[in-house]
Each structure stands twice: as C-alpha cells, then as structure tokens.
Design a protein around this motif. Structure first.
Motif, PDB file in Angstrom:
ATOM      1  N   ASN A  37       1.576 -11.212  -7.328  1.00  0.00           N
ATOM      2  CA  ASN A  37       1.664 -12.076  -6.129  1.00  0.00           C
ATOM      3  C   ASN A  37       3.358 -11.581  -5.587  1.00  0.00           C
ATOM      4  OD1 ASN A  37      -0.933 -12.679  -5.745  1.00  0.00           O
ATOM      5  ND2 ASN A  37      -0.366 -14.577  -6.461  1.00  0.00           N
ATOM      6  N   ARG A  38       3.890 -11.649  -6.560  1.00  0.00           N
ATOM      7  CA  ARG A  38       5.542 -11.488  -5.912  1.00  0.00           C
ATOM      8  C   ARG A  38       5.666 -10.217  -5.415  1.00  0.00           C
ATOM      9  NH1 ARG A  38       5.406 -11.124 -11.513  1.00  0.00           N
ATOM     10  NH2 ARG A  38       6.696  -9.266 -12.209  1.00  0.00           N
ATOM     11  N   LYS A  39       4.769  -9.254  -5.609  1.00  0.00           N
ATOM     12  CA  LYS A  39       5.123  -7.864  -4.987  1.00  0.00           C
ATOM     13  C   LYS A  39       4.140  -7.731  -3.954  1.00  0.00           C
ATOM     14  CE  LYS A  39       6.505  -5.810  -9.400  1.00  0.00           C
ATOM     15  NZ  LYS A  39       6.061  -4.658 -10.260  1.00  0.00           N
ATOM     16  N   ASN A  40       3.512  -8.626  -3.464  1.00  0.00           N
ATOM     17  CA  ASN A  40       2.558  -8.465  -2.219  1.00  0.00           C
ATOM     18  C   ASN A  40       3.386  -8.281  -1.184  1.00  0.00           C
ATOM     19  OD1 ASN A  40       0.214  -8.871  -3.623  1.00  0.00           O
ATOM     20  ND2 ASN A  40      -0.330 -10.788  -3.009  1.00  0.00           N
ATOM     21  N   LYS A  41       3.142  -7.431   0.040  1.00  0.00           N
ATOM     22  CA  LYS A  41       3.798  -7.075   1.163  1.00  0.00           C
ATOM     23  C   LYS A  41       3.628  -8.334   2.477  1.00  0.00           C
ATOM     24  CE  LYS A  41       4.942  -3.262  -0.926  1.00  0.00           C
ATOM     25  NZ  LYS A  41       6.212  -2.881  -1.246  1.00  0.00           N
ATOM     26  N   GLU A  42       4.908  -8.067   2.761  1.00  0.00           N
ATOM     27  CA  GLU A  42       4.774  -9.048   4.244  1.00  0.00           C
ATOM     28  C   GLU A  42       5.340  -8.144   5.005  1.00  0.00           C
ATOM     29  OE1 GLU A  42       7.275 -12.439   3.086  1.00  0.00           O
ATOM     30  OE2 GLU A  42       5.187 -13.726   2.329  1.00  0.00           O
ATOM     31  N   VAL A  43       4.690  -8.164   6.335  1.00  0.00           N
ATOM     32  CA  VAL A  43       4.997  -7.352   7.427  1.00  0.00           C
ATOM     33  C   VAL A  43       5.065  -8.343   8.608  1.00  0.00           C
ATOM     34  CG1 VAL A  43       4.270  -5.330   8.905  1.00  0.00           C
ATOM     35  CG2 VAL A  43       3.712  -5.359   6.527  1.00  0.00           C
TER      36      VAL A  43
ATOM     37  N   GLU B 207     -16.912  -3.176  10.007  1.00  0.00           N
ATOM     38  CA  GLU B 207     -16.816  -2.391  11.209  1.00  0.00           C
ATOM     39  C   GLU B 207     -16.536  -1.267  11.017  1.00  0.00           C
ATOM     40  OE1 GLU B 207     -13.999  -3.830  14.079  1.00  0.00           O
ATOM     41  OE2 GLU B 207     -14.663  -5.810  14.164  1.00  0.00           O
ATOM     42  N   ASN B 208     -15.851  -0.559   9.973  1.00  0.00           N
ATOM     43  CA  ASN B 208     -15.479   0.882   9.815  1.00  0.00           C
ATOM     44  C   ASN B 208     -15.653   1.360   8.457  1.00  0.00           C
ATOM     45  OD1 ASN B 208     -14.257   3.317   9.843  1.00  0.00           O
ATOM     46  ND2 ASN B 208     -12.308   2.707  10.917  1.00  0.00           N
ATOM     47  N   PRO B 209     -17.031   1.246   7.835  1.00  0.00           N
ATOM     48  CA  PRO B 209     -17.022   1.508   6.571  1.00  0.00           C
ATOM     49  C   PRO B 209     -16.328   2.633   5.973  1.00  0.00           C
ATOM     50  CG  PRO B 209     -19.098   1.318   7.720  1.00  0.00           C
ATOM     51  CD  PRO B 209     -18.119   1.344   8.714  1.00  0.00           C
ATOM     52  N   LYS B 210     -16.183   3.937   6.514  1.00  0.00           N
ATOM     53  CA  LYS B 210     -15.309   4.961   5.964  1.00  0.00           C
ATOM     54  C   LYS B 210     -13.800   4.743   6.319  1.00  0.00           C
ATOM     55  CE  LYS B 210     -18.702   8.406   6.058  1.00  0.00           C
ATOM     56  NZ  LYS B 210     -19.204   8.528   4.763  1.00  0.00           N
ATOM     57  N   GLY B 211     -13.426   3.783   7.038  1.00  0.00           N
ATOM     58  CA  GLY B 211     -12.046   3.507   6.950  1.00  0.00           C
ATOM     59  C   GLY B 211     -11.254   4.735   7.868  1.00  0.00           C
ATOM     60  N   SER B 212     -12.056   5.119   8.678  1.00  0.00           N
ATOM     61  CA  SER B 212     -11.384   6.446   9.588  1.00  0.00           C
ATOM     62  C   SER B 212     -10.506   5.965  10.673  1.00  0.00           C
ATOM     63  CB  SER B 212     -12.522   7.335  10.011  1.00  0.00           C
ATOM     64  OG  SER B 212     -13.635   6.590  10.432  1.00  0.00           O
ATOM     65  N   ASN B 213      -9.425   6.419  10.941  1.00  0.00           N
ATOM     66  CA  ASN B 213      -8.496   6.352  11.877  1.00  0.00           C
ATOM     67  C   ASN B 213      -7.905   4.795  11.525  1.00  0.00           C
ATOM     68  OD1 ASN B 213      -8.822   8.523  13.292  1.00  0.00           O
ATOM     69  ND2 ASN B 213     -10.597   7.935  14.252  1.00  0.00           N
ATOM     70  N   VAL B 214      -7.733   4.443  10.426  1.00  0.00           N
ATOM     71  CA  VAL B 214      -7.018   3.332  10.035  1.00  0.00           C
ATOM     72  C   VAL B 214      -5.726   3.817   9.432  1.00  0.00           C
ATOM     73  CG1 VAL B 214      -6.954   1.317   8.646  1.00  0.00           C
ATOM     74  CG2 VAL B 214      -9.073   2.098   9.575  1.00  0.00           C
ATOM     75  N   LYS B 215      -4.557   2.949   9.888  1.00  0.00           N
ATOM     76  CA  LYS B 215      -3.157   3.422   9.256  1.00  0.00           C
ATOM     77  C   LYS B 215      -2.953   2.163   8.372  1.00  0.00           C
ATOM     78  CE  LYS B 215       0.145   4.655  12.342  1.00  0.00           C
ATOM     79  NZ  LYS B 215       1.171   4.586  13.284  1.00  0.00           N
ATOM     80  N   ILE B 216      -2.261   2.396   7.348  1.00  0.00           N
ATOM     81  CA  ILE B 216      -1.835   1.352   6.454  1.00  0.00           C
ATOM     82  C   ILE B 216      -0.372   1.115   6.650  1.00  0.00           C
ATOM     83  CG2 ILE B 216      -1.455   0.348   3.957  1.00  0.00           C
ATOM     84  CD1 ILE B 216      -4.152   2.256   3.172  1.00  0.00           C
ATOM     85  N   ILE B 217       0.006  -0.078   6.631  1.00  0.00           N
ATOM     86  CA  ILE B 217       1.347  -0.582   7.021  1.00  0.00           C
ATOM     87  C   ILE B 217       1.818  -1.454   5.611  1.00  0.00           C
ATOM     88  CG2 ILE B 217       3.170  -1.548   8.334  1.00  0.00           C
ATOM     89  CD1 ILE B 217       1.760  -0.712  10.828  1.00  0.00           C
ATOM     90  N   LYS B 218       2.981  -1.249   5.016  1.00  0.00           N
ATOM     91  CA  LYS B 218       2.947  -1.761   3.917  1.00  0.00           C
ATOM     92  C   LYS B 218       4.764  -2.304   4.124  1.00  0.00           C
ATOM     93  CE  LYS B 218       0.641   0.684   0.753  1.00  0.00           C
ATOM     94  NZ  LYS B 218       0.541   1.606  -0.775  1.00  0.00           N
TER      95      LYS B 218
END
Length: 119
Positions: free
Chosen positions: A40-46, A108-119
């Motif tokens: 948990n201490r390494k979880n990201k906050e954006v 909504e998007n089972p393949k996860g296409s066109n999704v950008k991950i932000i960390k």
C-alpha cells in the motif's frame, strides 16, 4: 502466488483483472493487477493537474491507485481508478469527464484498447 493484500475487494479485483487479461489476451489488465499487488505504501497517487497535462479531449486513462483533487482539469476525459477523492471526482465531472472504477472500465472495454495508464 500468495497475495499480501487482506481487503477482499482488492483481492477480488486483482483476480478479475488477471482472469480478464488471460481471457481477452489483454496485457493491460495484467499490468494493472501487478500494480495493485504492491504494498500500500507504494500505491500511486495522481493529481488532476497531472491528468490534465498528460491527456487530450475524449481520452480514456487508468490510474492504478488514487486520484487526488490538486489542480484543475480543463477538458473532458474518462478516468478509471482504484479510488477517487471527492474533490477529484467533482473536478473531473465538472470538466465534462467521467469517473469509473477499474471494474467498470473492464466491463466497458474488455480488451483495454485505447486506454492510457498514468502512474
């Protein structure tokens, strides 16, 4: 692999993400599951200002952590995250955007296409 998490909701989400990654051949879900397995201490906050800087209109992004309300967002964007602060949720929706849980985005998007991950 034994999970160090104790929250049953987190454990179920990690299992769902791993299952979805295999079923849809979508590595994005496996990557998110691995992010959620961390301590948990390494979880990201954006903050929303970071989302604003890294996105354009109508993009879909995923935050494998918590979205906080610091700053402003100036365009509509769909944001899926593990958690949202109330202020972040209000700012995203006020800009015409949408807030989803990771599970909702997966549905909504089972393949996860066109999704950008932000960390």
């Amino acid at each position: 692999m034994k999970l160090s998490k104790t929250n049953p909701n987190t454990i179920n989400l990690i299992k769902s993400l791993t299952k979805q990654a295999s079923a849809e051949n979508a590595p994005i879900w496996k990557a998110v599951a691995n992010d959620l397995k961390r301590a948990n201490r390494k979880n990201k906050e954006v903050n929303v200002y970071h989302i604003d800087e890294c996105t354009a209109d109508d993009e879909t992004i995923l935050v494998p952590g918590k979205v906080l309300g610091e700053g402003n967002i100036t365009h509509n964007v769909t944001v899926a995250a593990f958690k949202f602060s109330k202020e972040a949720e209000n700012k995203i929706e006020a800009a015409g955007g949408k807030c989803l849980t990771i599970k909702d985005l997966m549905a909504e998007n089972p393949k996860g296409s066109n999704v950008k991950i932000i960390k």
